[in-house]
Design an enzyme around this catalytic site. Structure first.
Site, PDB file in Angstrom:
ATOM      1  N   ASN A 151      39.688 -19.604 -25.933  1.00 19.96           N
ATOM      2  CA  ASN A 151      39.081 -21.556 -25.826  1.00 19.96           C
ATOM      3  C   ASN A 151      38.289 -21.767 -26.115  1.00 19.96           C
ATOM      4  OD1 ASN A 151      39.778 -20.069 -23.117  1.00 19.96           O
ATOM      5  ND2 ASN A 151      38.933 -22.392 -22.549  1.00 19.96           N
ATOM      6  N   ASP A 152      37.588 -22.655 -25.464  1.00 19.17           N
ATOM      7  CA  ASP A 152      36.247 -22.854 -26.131  1.00 19.17           C
ATOM      8  C   ASP A 152      35.226 -22.838 -26.446  1.00 19.17           C
ATOM      9  OD1 ASP A 152      38.598 -24.688 -24.272  1.00 19.17           O
ATOM     10  OD2 ASP A 152      36.929 -25.232 -23.449  1.00 19.17           O
ATOM     11  N   PRO A 153      35.365 -23.079 -27.787  1.00 20.22           N
ATOM     12  CA  PRO A 153      33.229 -22.700 -28.318  1.00 20.22           C
ATOM     13  C   PRO A 153      32.320 -23.033 -27.018  1.00 20.22           C
ATOM     14  CG  PRO A 153      33.999 -24.117 -29.588  1.00 20.22           C
ATOM     15  CD  PRO A 153      35.124 -24.398 -28.768  1.00 20.22           C
TER      16      PRO A 153
ATOM     17  N   GLN B 125      35.094 -18.899 -24.653  1.00 21.14           N
ATOM     18  CA  GLN B 125      36.091 -18.314 -23.822  1.00 21.14           C
ATOM     19  C   GLN B 125      37.192 -17.579 -23.609  1.00 21.14           C
ATOM     20  OE1 GLN B 125      36.454 -20.885 -20.368  1.00 21.14           O
ATOM     21  NE2 GLN B 125      34.344 -19.742 -20.555  1.00 21.14           N
TER      22      GLN B 125
ATOM     23  N   SER C 119      33.343 -23.431 -19.591  1.00 23.76           N
ATOM     24  CA  SER C 119      32.735 -23.836 -20.612  1.00 23.76           C
ATOM     25  C   SER C 119      31.327 -24.836 -20.121  1.00 23.76           C
ATOM     26  CB  SER C 119      32.836 -24.818 -21.527  1.00 23.76           C
ATOM     27  OG  SER C 119      34.119 -24.566 -22.051  1.00 23.76           O
TER      28      SER C 119
END
Length: 581
Positions: free
Chosen positions: A65-67, A82, A126
């Site tokens: 998922n998130d950068p 993530q 994050s």
């Protein structure tokens, strides 16, 4: 939280989502991701390649998922993200780490950060990277300290600055650096930003949060980056927006398209505040003024906070993070596109999530919005090319684009039209609808005046499956409104009721004096990432055709309006696979 599933029920579902946000904001724990405990460590023995992307970033298997904390350091781009190393659903999250010299081809390394200390035992979520004086990188990230998901802000530093890839990171024992006080919801207190230095020599960061339905960008200051003090007031807040995830705050130039360092505060600039709204799962931003004396951000009167505001991308794009690239004097944005199929599909195929192509972004000359465009380095993957020019399309006509691998392609096209007279009237009852709702009503098969026209991507031979990306021009009182749609409703013959097949859409603020509209679509097996009018409006769709796969896919340009459309130029390229060593 799963994505909304039916465009026709958009408004109702937004209200329901807000209700659930209300519940979570008043004592519950908002997970942000739907939790499947029994699947978190279930790894597929065989990764399925159908629908895997060729040139978009994704690890060989499992959930992404998130950068996190992207940065450029000593000639190398670093992407942290993530990642679940044990399965294809959210859980077991670590900070995976890959490096690149061109933002397109990546070398995977060992995870940089993973749960191991009392201050992040239950999760490493994050955050962002900052380059400190002396050319020393530091990461700020959210640690989860207990089963209730109490969130604190930690830091990590490289173990060896002489390692060109910064493979190993250390989490010192003086963590956490920031703990929520009594005024903060400690279970919704996350995603610290890249730090910037004020004129007083003090560092500043933002942490996203919410209280009583009011989203907040909580401001902290520090002299030494170790001892942080919460400001008396947030940098900015907005009512009825829910939790603010992944905030991003940076300057943009009023004079040129070059990027600016996050700490830059000279003349002729605006600032951008971007937040990811946990309730809607979309990315919103405002353009405004940063009052450095009061440490307040004031959006311009052309920017609106919340669900009616500007979006980075009107499709499947979330949890973005930007960074300044000093090597090319540009600001780069990275984001995440989740899957739109079912969780069972993800487990079977052994992977979930991709990152859209990194985008250069800058302020439009109007000063009202951002413009985004795929980084130039992507063009190194272009192979076979086909061209078309000065081809007229009358009502109901389409032309097939052949000679390239259309399931993995880069297409740029400019359409023109002789007159605006046939633009349909904009129904006043649509004024309170989202563009997505109008696209659902006025799809590509609904004949219009000026439009719909555009591209039909990932289409089967007889159009049993297709994903059209198109424009439709309306006449609204004393101005024209340009609707851009990426419609996945007919993208697949799979009929699972839980599969998300929306008609994503946004309006394009463009001058039609020259009677032209341009479109670029990056097609990559299960991704259709589109840029309207040179990047003023961006839409990312995830689709899962069953017939239109690999060499069985087709690509068309079409017109279904009574006004004839001319394809002035169309350039399309086969795209090579990016290298993930």
């Amino acid at each position: 939280m799963e994505f909304l599933r039916n465009s026709s029920l958009w408004a109702l579902q937004i209200l329901l989502l807000y209700f659930f946000a209300f519940v979570s904001n008043n004592g519950g724990v908002d997970a942000s991701h739907k939790v499947y405990m029994h699947l978190q460590s279930t790894s597929s023995a065989n990764v399925k390649n159908v629908h895997r992307t060729g040139y978009h970033f994704q690890p060989p298997k499992n959930w992404i998922n998130d950068p996190n904390g992207p940065m450029y350091y000593n000639g190398v781009y670093h992407l942290f993200y993530q990642y679940n190393p044990k399965g294809a659903v959210w859980g077991n999250i670590v900070w995976a780490h890959s490096v690149s010299t061109d933002l397109i081809n990546w070398i995977p390394l060992e995870p940089a950060i993973y749960p191991s200390k009392i201050f992040d035992k239950f999760g490493t979520w994050s955050g962002s990277a900052t380059i400190l004086p002396g050319n020393k990188p530091i990461i700020l990230y959210t640690g989860i300290v207990d089963a209730n998901r109490t969130q604190v802000q930690n830091y990590a530093i490289p173990a060896n600055l002489s390692d060109p890839y910064l493979r190993k990171w250390i989490k010192p024992d003086n963590n956490p650096l920031i703990v929520a006080d009594m005024s903060i919801n400690k279970t919704q207190f996350r995603d610290p930003t890249t730090a910037w230095m004020g004129r007083d020599g003090h560092w500043r960061i933002l942490v996203g949060s919410v209280r009583n339905h009011r989203g907040k960008a909580i401001l902290y200051r520090s002299k030494d980056f170790m001892k942080w003090t919460k400001a008396k007031h947030p940098l900015h807040t907005a009512t009825n927006t829910g939790n603010w995830e992944c905030p991003d705050f940076f300057p943009v130039s009023l004079k040129h398209t070059n990027g600016l360092d996050t700490s830059y505060n000279g003349e002729y600039i605006k600032h951008v505040l971007k937040v990811s709204l946990d309730v809607t799962r979309f990315e919103y931003y405002t353009v405004g003024t940063y009052d450095t004396k009061k440490d307040r951000y004031i959006p311009d009167n052309t920017s609106v906070d919340g669900w009616k505001g500007l979006r980075l991308d009107y499709g499947n794009y979330y949890a973005s993070k930007s960074f300044y690239d000093p090597s090319k004097n540009r600001r780069i944005m990275l984001g995440w596109a989740n899957e739109s199929d079912t969780v069972d599909d993800d487990v079977r195929k052994g992977w979930a999530g991709v990152h859209p192509i990194p985008r250069k972004l800058w302020l439009d000359p109007s000063g009202k919005q951002l413009v985004q465009w795929p980084v130039k380095e992507l063009e190194t993957l272009r192979k076979e090319k086909v061209q078309l020019s000065n081809h007229k399309l009358y009502k109901g006509e389409k032309i097939e684009v052949k000679g390239i691998t259309v399931a993995q392609a880069d297409v740029e096209v400019t359409f023109s039209f002789a007159s605006l007279d046939k633009a349909e009237p904009f129904d006043p009852s649509w004024a309170d609808l989202y563009a997505q709702d109008v696209c659902f009503i006025k799809g590509s098969t609904v004949q219009g005046g000026l439009g719909p026209f555009g591209l039909i991507t990932l289409a089967s031979k007889n159009l049993e499956e297709y994903t059209p990306v198109f424009f439709r021009v309306f006449k609204a009182q004393d101005k024209y409104k340009v609707l851009m749609c990426s419609d996945a409703s007919r993208s697949t013959l799979k009929n699972e009721t839980t599969m998300y097949k929306p008609s994503f859409a946004g309006y394009v603020d463009v001058d039609l004096a020259y009677k032209k509209l341009s479109l670029r679509s990056l097609i990559d097996n299960s991704v259709v990432e589109s840029f309207g009018a040179g990047g003023k409006t961006c839409i990312t769709s995830r689709v899962y055709p069953t017939l239109a796969i690999f060499d069985k896919a087709h690509l068309f340009a079409f017109n279904n309006g009574t006004e004839a459309i001319t394809i002035e130029t169309l350039n399309a390229w086969s795209m090579a696979d990016a290298k993930l060593h």
